[in-house]
Design an enzyme around this catalytic site. Structure first.
Site, PDB file in Angstrom:
ATOM      1  N   ASN A   2       0.857  -1.174   0.000  1.00  0.00           N
ATOM      2  CA  ASN A   2       0.000   0.000   0.000  1.00  0.00           C
ATOM      3  C   ASN A   2       0.899   1.232   0.000  1.00  0.00           C
ATOM      4  OD1 ASN A   2      -1.694   2.104   0.546  1.00  0.00           O
ATOM      5  ND2 ASN A   2      -2.373   1.360   2.526  1.00  0.00           N
ATOM      6  N   ARG A   4       0.271   4.191   0.479  1.00  0.00           N
ATOM      7  CA  ARG A   4      -0.054   5.166   1.515  1.00  0.00           C
ATOM      8  C   ARG A   4       0.414   4.716   2.892  1.00  0.00           C
ATOM      9  NH1 ARG A   4      -0.528   9.851   0.043  1.00  0.00           N
ATOM     10  NH2 ARG A   4      -1.848  10.386   1.806  1.00  0.00           N
ATOM     11  N   PHE A  60       3.652  28.125   0.888  1.00  0.00           N
ATOM     12  CA  PHE A  60       4.180  26.763   0.969  1.00  0.00           C
ATOM     13  C   PHE A  60       5.121  26.422  -0.182  1.00  0.00           C
ATOM     14  CE2 PHE A  60       0.128  26.902   3.170  1.00  0.00           C
ATOM     15  CZ  PHE A  60       0.476  26.415   4.414  1.00  0.00           C
TER      16      PHE A  60
END
Length: 223
Positions: A2, A4, A60
């Site tokens: 995975n 993530r 950012f």
């Protein structure tokens, strides 16, 4: 795997005591899982923030350069720091050494003072995970640890994530993916503070500057 997994697994580990990375490696090696879903309990709350080389005061934008100073919060007794050894899956969560006994704080970093954050790699400096009996306790620990970071040489988002941890809306749990745009529509300009605190900070800064100047004047062989 995975993809993530690398984002959330320390939080899962903090509240369950199970290291998902270790378990995936074991399963990939042909082992069977040593536990079932019924064995997985949830204990307390965990929050993860990511310390990035990006400048929240400039929308950012990535910030590259050398880490002239990098001193993360001292998490362990005796001033030792680094990645905490992962717990075995069989260890009950109430005795899980990953976060218990280190004041509920875990730091995963891959940088060192003097190193460089370049444009060619991920700008992440560290992942900071805190655990508490309640969500507010975990958030309070985040603020304490984030405010203890010392980073010089490039822009970073420590101020921003600390402000988020203290934001009333974040504390209430009423969050959406539009949180930043809604709460900082004109961009991030620092957390609000009182005039009294500003005066105290200015006084401390003035004292430090004067002390450094006095010391510099005592160096020999100056013009």
């Amino acid at each position: 795997m995975n993809t993530r997994l690398q984002v959330e697994h320390p939080v899962t580990e903090a509240i369950t005591g199970f290291d998902l990375v270790e378990q995936m490696i074991r399963v990939a090696a042909g082992e069977k899982a040593a536990f079932s879903q019924a064995d997985v309990g949830i204990d307390g709350w965990a929050i993860e923030t990511r310390v990035y080389a990006e400048d929240p005061y400039r929308n950012f934008l990535p910030s590259i350069g050398r880490l002239v100073r990098y001193e993360p919060p001292h998490l362990f007794k005796g001033g030792d720091r680094g990645v905490v050894a992962d717990a075995q899956a069989s260890v009950p969560v109430s005795h899980h050494p990953l976060l218990r006994g280190v004041e509920g704080i875990r730091l995963d970093d891959g940088v060192a003072e003097g190193g460089e954050v370049s444009m060619f790699y991920d700008p992440m400096i560290a992942k900071l995970v805190t655990w508490g009996e309640t969500r507010d306790e975990a958030a309070d620990l985040q603020v304490e640890a984030l405010d203890a970071f010392e980073i010089e040489g490039l822009g970073h988002n420590v101020d921003f994530v600390s402000a988020i941890m203290q934001h009333p809306r974040f504390r209430s749990g009423e969050l959406t993916t539009g949180f930043i745009a809604e709460e900082y529509p004109e961009g991030f300009h620092g957390a609000a503070t009182s005039d009294e605190l500003k005066a105290r900070i200015a006084a401390v800064a003035g004292f430090v500057a004067t002390a450094r100047a006095d010391r510099a004047r005592q160096v020999d062989n100056q013009l």
